[in-house]
Design a protein around this motif. Structure first.
Motif, PDB file in Angstrom:
ATOM      1  N   GLN A 181      -2.918   7.578  -3.615  1.00  0.00           N
ATOM      2  CA  GLN A 181      -2.980   6.083  -3.330  1.00  0.00           C
ATOM      3  C   GLN A 181      -2.950   5.386  -4.190  1.00  0.00           C
ATOM      4  O   GLN A 181      -3.625   5.279  -5.185  1.00  0.00           O
ATOM      5  CB  GLN A 181      -4.165   6.145  -2.209  1.00  0.00           C
ATOM      6  N   LEU A 182      -2.136   4.065  -3.658  1.00  0.00           N
ATOM      7  CA  LEU A 182      -1.930   3.098  -4.645  1.00  0.00           C
ATOM      8  C   LEU A 182      -2.274   1.536  -3.703  1.00  0.00           C
ATOM      9  O   LEU A 182      -1.458   1.573  -2.647  1.00  0.00           O
ATOM     10  CB  LEU A 182      -0.838   2.883  -5.518  1.00  0.00           C
TER      11      LEU A 182
ATOM     12  N   VAL B 155      -4.379  -4.513  -8.985  1.00  0.00           N
ATOM     13  CA  VAL B 155      -3.644  -2.839  -8.742  1.00  0.00           C
ATOM     14  C   VAL B 155      -5.128  -2.056  -8.622  1.00  0.00           C
ATOM     15  O   VAL B 155      -5.837  -2.054  -9.580  1.00  0.00           O
ATOM     16  CB  VAL B 155      -2.861  -2.474  -9.765  1.00  0.00           C
ATOM     17  N   SER B 156      -5.152  -1.113  -7.971  1.00  0.00           N
ATOM     18  CA  SER B 156      -5.958  -0.285  -7.678  1.00  0.00           C
ATOM     19  C   SER B 156      -5.486   1.171  -6.931  1.00  0.00           C
ATOM     20  O   SER B 156      -4.537   0.852  -6.445  1.00  0.00           O
ATOM     21  CB  SER B 156      -7.229  -0.834  -6.806  1.00  0.00           C
TER      22      SER B 156
ATOM     23  N   MET C 246       0.962  -1.265  -0.130  1.00  0.00           N
ATOM     24  CA  MET C 246       0.092   0.131   0.123  1.00  0.00           C
ATOM     25  C   MET C 246       0.779   1.290  -0.017  1.00  0.00           C
ATOM     26  O   MET C 246       1.569   1.348   0.741  1.00  0.00           O
ATOM     27  CB  MET C 246      -0.777  -0.034   1.232  1.00  0.00           C
ATOM     28  N   TRP C 247       0.358   2.055  -0.773  1.00  0.00           N
ATOM     29  CA  TRP C 247       1.221   3.420  -1.007  1.00  0.00           C
ATOM     30  C   TRP C 247       0.434   4.692  -0.862  1.00  0.00           C
ATOM     31  O   TRP C 247      -0.661   4.794  -1.449  1.00  0.00           O
ATOM     32  CB  TRP C 247       1.864   3.392  -2.313  1.00  0.00           C
ATOM     33  N   ASP C 248       0.694   5.506   0.187  1.00  0.00           N
ATOM     34  CA  ASP C 248       0.000   6.666   0.716  1.00  0.00           C
ATOM     35  C   ASP C 248       0.577   7.810   0.360  1.00  0.00           C
ATOM     36  O   ASP C 248       1.641   8.175   1.669  1.00  0.00           O
ATOM     37  CB  ASP C 248      -0.728   6.511   2.001  1.00  0.00           C
ATOM     38  N   ASN C 249       0.719   8.702  -0.325  1.00  0.00           N
ATOM     39  CA  ASN C 249       1.497   9.995  -0.472  1.00  0.00           C
ATOM     40  C   ASN C 249       0.530  11.084   0.092  1.00  0.00           C
ATOM     41  O   ASN C 249      -0.555  11.630  -0.744  1.00  0.00           O
ATOM     42  CB  ASN C 249       1.774  10.186  -1.920  1.00  0.00           C
ATOM     43  N   GLN C 250       0.777  11.603   1.059  1.00  0.00           N
ATOM     44  CA  GLN C 250       0.092  12.674   1.902  1.00  0.00           C
ATOM     45  C   GLN C 250       0.061  13.983   1.536  1.00  0.00           C
ATOM     46  O   GLN C 250      -0.673  14.752   1.724  1.00  0.00           O
ATOM     47  CB  GLN C 250      -0.078  12.270   3.324  1.00  0.00           C
TER      48      GLN C 250
ATOM     49  N   PRO D 129      -7.785   0.587 -13.167  1.00  0.00           N
ATOM     50  CA  PRO D 129      -7.315  -0.614 -12.045  1.00  0.00           C
ATOM     51  C   PRO D 129      -7.793  -1.909 -12.604  1.00  0.00           C
ATOM     52  O   PRO D 129      -8.605  -2.193 -13.721  1.00  0.00           O
ATOM     53  CB  PRO D 129      -8.444  -0.119 -10.969  1.00  0.00           C
ATOM     54  N   GLY D 130      -7.127  -2.938 -12.108  1.00  0.00           N
ATOM     55  CA  GLY D 130      -7.402  -4.223 -12.700  1.00  0.00           C
ATOM     56  C   GLY D 130      -6.370  -5.267 -12.282  1.00  0.00           C
ATOM     57  O   GLY D 130      -5.320  -4.998 -11.662  1.00  0.00           O
ATOM     58  N   ALA D 131      -6.241  -6.466 -13.052  1.00  0.00           N
ATOM     59  CA  ALA D 131      -5.070  -7.262 -12.785  1.00  0.00           C
ATOM     60  C   ALA D 131      -4.092  -7.025 -13.750  1.00  0.00           C
ATOM     61  O   ALA D 131      -3.901  -6.683 -14.828  1.00  0.00           O
ATOM     62  CB  ALA D 131      -5.670  -8.750 -13.020  1.00  0.00           C
ATOM     63  N   ILE D 132      -2.811  -7.402 -13.249  1.00  0.00           N
ATOM     64  CA  ILE D 132      -1.558  -7.277 -14.037  1.00  0.00           C
ATOM     65  C   ILE D 132      -0.695  -8.561 -14.046  1.00  0.00           C
ATOM     66  O   ILE D 132      -0.557  -9.123 -12.961  1.00  0.00           O
ATOM     67  CB  ILE D 132      -0.886  -5.885 -13.739  1.00  0.00           C
ATOM     68  N   LYS D 133      -0.076  -8.885 -15.080  1.00  0.00           N
ATOM     69  CA  LYS D 133       1.084  -9.938 -15.208  1.00  0.00           C
ATOM     70  C   LYS D 133       2.300  -9.477 -15.653  1.00  0.00           C
ATOM     71  O   LYS D 133       2.282  -8.647 -16.756  1.00  0.00           O
ATOM     72  CB  LYS D 133       0.436 -11.135 -15.847  1.00  0.00           C
ATOM     73  N   ILE D 134       3.434  -9.787 -15.095  1.00  0.00           N
ATOM     74  CA  ILE D 134       4.601  -9.279 -15.474  1.00  0.00           C
ATOM     75  C   ILE D 134       5.698 -10.627 -15.540  1.00  0.00           C
ATOM     76  O   ILE D 134       5.725 -11.283 -14.503  1.00  0.00           O
ATOM     77  CB  ILE D 134       5.142  -8.140 -14.751  1.00  0.00           C
TER      78      ILE D 134
END
Length: 238
Positions: free
Chosen positions: A178-179, A205-206, A169-173, A213-218
């Motif tokens: 937010q990610l 990812v959302s 989780m990423w929160d840039n205040q 947003p959705g699913a990702i494969k790498i």
């Protein structure tokens, strides 16, 4: 000559058997959970953070030195919200015994399950992880070994890495960005420094500012040097 060799072989075989039995019995004689206070004190000394080992520490010895952990929590650094920085539900690592005698670390596999990482940048621009990756000037001066971790890492090889059910989780205040990366599963083949390592990763990812947003494969190849200064991705497919 045969009369000497035959009993000698038997004696050596008996010694090896006794050693094998003794090594196999170590997990029943040593309780790693009794060292929890020393482990948490060491983490506090090195990071300034509080670590909680809520589950059991499991130990196996032969043919690998194996350590398993249940729930572990590493709290945020002072000045941030009173919530965990890292939570780990389960982990397992097994290391070959004989290579340790020649100062080589050969890990069979590292398995991590239920990892949660909470990354935050506050309104003043401070983040909650820089103290874990930036060595202090004091430690670099008082302990020269800390200033050259690559001398230890260079001898490290890992048979494989498996990560299941992870969340980041990423929160840039500062910006309100937010990610959230959830259901993250990743597998890496044998890892060594300065060598491309194939990695397969899948996640959901959302985020607040994310348009799709959705699913990702790498699928990619990752190369890292032993100083942890250069990171390269090649042959990447998304």
């Amino acid at each position: 000559m045969r009369k000497v060799i035959k009993p000698l072989v038997r004696v050596l075989a008996a010694i090896m058997l006794i050693l094998a039995i003794a090594i196999s019995a170590l997990p029943f004689l040593i309780d790693p959970n009794s060292y929890k206070p020393e482990i948490t004190a060491w983490v506090k000394e090195k990071t300034g953070r509080t670590a909680l080992i809520e589950g059991a520490i499991l130990l196996s010895v032969f043919p690998w030195i194996g350590f398993g952990t249940e729930k572990i929590v590493l709290n945020n650094k002072p000045g941030f919200q009173d919530r965990p920085f890292i939570t780990l539900a389960h982990s397992e690592i097994k290391v070959k015994l004989l290579p340790l005698l020649s100062k080589k670390i050969e890990v069979n596999k590292i398995a991590i399950d239920g990892l949660i990482i909470d990354l935050v940048k506050d309104k003043q621009g401070r983040n909650n992880w820089d103290d874990l990756i930036i060595p202090s000037q004091t430690s670099a001066v008082t302990n020269p070994a800390n200033s050259s971790p690559h001398t230890v890492l260079a001898a490290l090889s890992v048979g494989g890495i498996a990560i299941q059910n992870a969340q980041i989780m990423w929160d840039n205040q500062q910006t309100g960005e937010q990610l959230a990366i959830g259901n993250l599963n990743a597998n890496a083949e044998k890892f060594a420094f300065n060598v491309p390592v194939k990695i397969d990763l899948a996640a959901d990812v959302s985020g607040k500012e994310l348009k799709f947003p959705g699913a990702i494969k790498i699928a990619t190849a990752l190369r890292v040097d032993e100083k942890l200064e250069n990171v390269e991705f090649t042959d990447s497919q998304v």
